[in-house]
Write a protein that holds these residues in place. Sequence first.
Motif, PDB file in Angstrom:
ATOM      1  N   LEU A   1      22.853 -16.619   7.182  1.00  0.00           N
ATOM      2  CA  LEU A   1      22.663 -17.860   6.434  1.00  0.00           C
ATOM      3  C   LEU A   1      21.515 -17.674   5.441  1.00  0.00           C
ATOM      4  CD1 LEU A   1      22.869 -20.386   9.438  1.00  0.00           C
ATOM      5  CD2 LEU A   1      24.746 -19.453   8.043  1.00  0.00           C
ATOM      6  N   ASP A   2      21.857 -17.453   4.194  1.00  0.00           N
ATOM      7  CA  ASP A   2      20.881 -17.220   3.125  1.00  0.00           C
ATOM      8  C   ASP A   2      19.789 -16.261   3.609  1.00  0.00           C
ATOM      9  OD1 ASP A   2      20.739 -17.970   0.379  1.00  0.00           O
ATOM     10  OD2 ASP A   2      18.857 -19.005   0.778  1.00  0.00           O
ATOM     11  N   PRO A   3      20.185 -15.045   3.997  1.00  0.00           N
ATOM     12  CA  PRO A   3      19.249 -14.147   4.678  1.00  0.00           C
ATOM     13  C   PRO A   3      18.185 -13.563   3.762  1.00  0.00           C
ATOM     14  CG  PRO A   3      21.304 -13.009   4.228  1.00  0.00           C
ATOM     15  CD  PRO A   3      21.529 -14.449   3.868  1.00  0.00           C
ATOM     16  N   PHE A   4      17.034 -13.295   4.333  1.00  0.00           N
ATOM     17  CA  PHE A   4      15.991 -12.511   3.667  1.00  0.00           C
ATOM     18  C   PHE A   4      16.515 -11.103   3.441  1.00  0.00           C
ATOM     19  CE2 PHE A   4      12.722  -9.252   4.315  1.00  0.00           C
ATOM     20  CZ  PHE A   4      11.847  -9.548   3.280  1.00  0.00           C
ATOM     21  N   HIS A   5      16.167 -10.531   2.293  1.00  0.00           N
ATOM     22  CA  HIS A   5      16.516  -9.138   2.018  1.00  0.00           C
ATOM     23  C   HIS A   5      15.247  -8.372   1.673  1.00  0.00           C
ATOM     24  CE1 HIS A   5      18.290  -5.518   0.320  1.00  0.00           C
ATOM     25  NE2 HIS A   5      19.476  -5.906   0.774  1.00  0.00           N
ATOM     26  N   GLU A   6      15.116  -7.190   2.258  1.00  0.00           N
ATOM     27  CA  GLU A   6      13.902  -6.391   2.106  1.00  0.00           C
ATOM     28  C   GLU A   6      13.629  -5.962   0.676  1.00  0.00           C
ATOM     29  OE1 GLU A   6      17.286  -3.709   3.651  1.00  0.00           O
ATOM     30  OE2 GLU A   6      16.495  -5.719   4.029  1.00  0.00           O
ATOM     31  N   ASP A   7      14.651  -5.958  -0.186  1.00  0.00           N
ATOM     32  CA  ASP A   7      14.467  -5.496  -1.557  1.00  0.00           C
ATOM     33  C   ASP A   7      14.397  -6.637  -2.575  1.00  0.00           C
ATOM     34  OD1 ASP A   7      14.401  -2.846  -0.781  1.00  0.00           O
ATOM     35  OD2 ASP A   7      16.555  -2.557  -1.013  1.00  0.00           O
ATOM     36  N   LEU A   8      14.184  -7.846  -2.096  1.00  0.00           N
ATOM     37  CA  LEU A   8      14.167  -8.991  -3.018  1.00  0.00           C
ATOM     38  C   LEU A   8      13.106  -8.831  -4.099  1.00  0.00           C
ATOM     39  CD1 LEU A   8      15.254 -11.808  -3.744  1.00  0.00           C
ATOM     40  CD2 LEU A   8      13.499 -12.773  -2.242  1.00  0.00           C
ATOM     41  N   VAL A   9      11.927  -8.364  -3.717  1.00  0.00           N
ATOM     42  CA  VAL A   9      10.853  -8.217  -4.711  1.00  0.00           C
ATOM     43  C   VAL A   9      11.058  -6.963  -5.553  1.00  0.00           C
ATOM     44  CG1 VAL A   9       8.378  -7.843  -5.030  1.00  0.00           C
ATOM     45  CG2 VAL A   9       9.179  -9.532  -3.375  1.00  0.00           C
ATOM     46  N   VAL A  10      11.335  -5.824  -4.921  1.00  0.00           N
ATOM     47  CA  VAL A  10      11.408  -4.566  -5.674  1.00  0.00           C
ATOM     48  C   VAL A  10      12.618  -4.521  -6.606  1.00  0.00           C
ATOM     49  CG1 VAL A  10      10.160  -3.285  -3.915  1.00  0.00           C
ATOM     50  CG2 VAL A  10      12.653  -3.350  -3.822  1.00  0.00           C
TER      51      VAL A  10
ATOM     52  N   ALA B   1       9.743  -4.667   5.874  1.00  0.00           N
ATOM     53  CA  ALA B   1      10.752  -4.278   4.875  1.00  0.00           C
ATOM     54  C   ALA B   1      11.097  -2.801   5.012  1.00  0.00           C
ATOM     55  CB  ALA B   1      10.241  -4.584   3.465  1.00  0.00           C
ATOM     56  N   ASP B   2      10.089  -1.969   5.260  1.00  0.00           N
ATOM     57  CA  ASP B   2      10.365  -0.542   5.446  1.00  0.00           C
ATOM     58  C   ASP B   2      11.183  -0.290   6.706  1.00  0.00           C
ATOM     59  OD1 ASP B   2       9.092   0.227   3.140  1.00  0.00           O
ATOM     60  OD2 ASP B   2       7.179   0.680   4.120  1.00  0.00           O
ATOM     61  N   GLU B   3      10.926  -1.075   7.763  1.00  0.00           N
ATOM     62  CA  GLU B   3      11.745  -0.959   8.976  1.00  0.00           C
ATOM     63  C   GLU B   3      13.217  -1.226   8.670  1.00  0.00           C
ATOM     64  OE1 GLU B   3      10.625  -2.312  13.164  1.00  0.00           O
ATOM     65  OE2 GLU B   3       9.347  -3.532  11.865  1.00  0.00           O
ATOM     66  N   PHE B   4      13.458  -2.284   7.919  1.00  0.00           N
ATOM     67  CA  PHE B   4      14.840  -2.631   7.578  1.00  0.00           C
ATOM     68  C   PHE B   4      15.492  -1.508   6.758  1.00  0.00           C
ATOM     69  CE2 PHE B   4      13.419  -7.324   7.705  1.00  0.00           C
ATOM     70  CZ  PHE B   4      13.742  -7.428   9.044  1.00  0.00           C
ATOM     71  N   ARG B   5      14.729  -0.917   5.837  1.00  0.00           N
ATOM     72  CA  ARG B   5      15.297   0.144   4.989  1.00  0.00           C
ATOM     73  C   ARG B   5      15.626   1.400   5.791  1.00  0.00           C
ATOM     74  NH1 ARG B   5      10.697  -1.420   1.590  1.00  0.00           N
ATOM     75  NH2 ARG B   5      11.430  -2.937   0.054  1.00  0.00           N
ATOM     76  N   ARG B   6      14.868   1.668   6.846  1.00  0.00           N
ATOM     77  CA  ARG B   6      15.084   2.887   7.632  1.00  0.00           C
ATOM     78  C   ARG B   6      16.125   2.717   8.736  1.00  0.00           C
ATOM     79  NH1 ARG B   6       9.389   2.715   7.824  1.00  0.00           N
ATOM     80  NH2 ARG B   6       9.526   2.224  10.039  1.00  0.00           N
ATOM     81  N   ALA B   7      16.615   1.518   8.919  1.00  0.00           N
ATOM     82  CA  ALA B   7      17.543   1.253  10.026  1.00  0.00           C
ATOM     83  C   ALA B   7      18.882   1.942   9.794  1.00  0.00           C
ATOM     84  CB  ALA B   7      17.749  -0.257  10.162  1.00  0.00           C
ATOM     85  N   PRO B   8      19.646   2.167  10.881  1.00  0.00           N
ATOM     86  CA  PRO B   8      20.995   2.732  10.721  1.00  0.00           C
ATOM     87  C   PRO B   8      21.891   1.805   9.908  1.00  0.00           C
ATOM     88  CG  PRO B   8      20.270   2.783  13.019  1.00  0.00           C
ATOM     89  CD  PRO B   8      19.281   1.949  12.277  1.00  0.00           C
ATOM     90  N   ASP B   9      23.076   2.294   9.588  1.00  0.00           N
ATOM     91  CA  ASP B   9      24.031   1.495   8.820  1.00  0.00           C
ATOM     92  C   ASP B   9      24.484   0.274   9.612  1.00  0.00           C
ATOM     93  OD1 ASP B   9      23.897   3.306   6.760  1.00  0.00           O
ATOM     94  OD2 ASP B   9      25.713   4.389   7.365  1.00  0.00           O
ATOM     95  N   THR B  10      24.887  -0.766   8.888  1.00  0.00           N
ATOM     96  CA  THR B  10      25.459  -1.942   9.523  1.00  0.00           C
ATOM     97  C   THR B  10      26.797  -1.574  10.161  1.00  0.00           C
ATOM     98  OG1 THR B  10      24.409  -3.392   7.902  1.00  0.00           O
ATOM     99  CG2 THR B  10      26.257  -4.316   9.130  1.00  0.00           C
TER     100      THR B  10
END
Length: 302
Positions: free
Chosen positions: A126-135, A210-219
């Motif tokens: 539901l309108d999720p936060f994304h780790e790359d929103l700023v970059v 945000a770095d944790e999310f980027r390093r996570a395995p694939d969905t």
Amino acid sequence: MQHPSLPLGRHYDIDGRRLMLHRSGNGGPTAVFLAGSGLMSLDYLNIHHRVAELTGSVLYDRAGNGWSDPAELPRTAAEVTDELQTLLRTAAVPGPYLLVGHSLGGAYARHYARRFPGEVAGLLLLDPFHEDLVVRAPLAARERLNRMLEDMRDQELVELTQEQIQQSRVQMAPHFAAWPEPVRKPLIERHLATWRVASQENQNLYDKVADEFRRAPDTPDVPLIVLSAMGHDATQAHLWPEELLREINESKLALHAELAAETPRGEHRILDDAGHGWLHEERPDGVLQAVNDLLRRQSSAR
């Protein structure tokens, strides 16, 4: 710390902390709601009741929030998702789960699915936060965002006066009028007692987490629906200048489309008449339709 009595649910002891969990309904997969930053379990009570007419449904408060015991904030995404896994097992909530995550809770739901794919039957973000929103924002917007986020992090959280607390109580009352009467007052009071949590929880959001999310395995390949709220949101309109908010929303929309494309069974839906913070109240029909669709897809895949 002395806790007020729970209006609903019960506490479970998880690694020395009491965590609140409330469950309703029957059947599976069980829907598990992960609250957004600044919100808590019972903010989703009305939509929870409607989901519980379709399948089992669970609300909970992660440590440091709502009716759960305090925790040192901020925390890592691994801590949050490990804690949820242990809580669901301790409370004997049967998997696999349909994770319904809102805002920051949407990022945690996605992280849970990527770490524990065998436990997840579907994802509703539901309108999720994304780790790359700023970059990923345009350069000028990125610079303004970084400055404003730094100012927010550096802002001292002063004690509210009794007058401010009473003003907030009066302002909240109309919003929570739709909640069941036994829950309404305790929920308002809990918000007033825990108003610092959102700021504390977000302290490391755009760097370590945000770095944790980027390093996570694939969905994993599970049914997935991403709902983007593109309507007016009073809180965001207060925080961000109009032009900057428009650029944030454009970036958000593109990132949400990418999230939906992470799995072959992903779908992106846009709600033009709901704001970020309370889309589950402003468009409960859209949330329920998505839950229904995910339940059907999961059933047909068996």
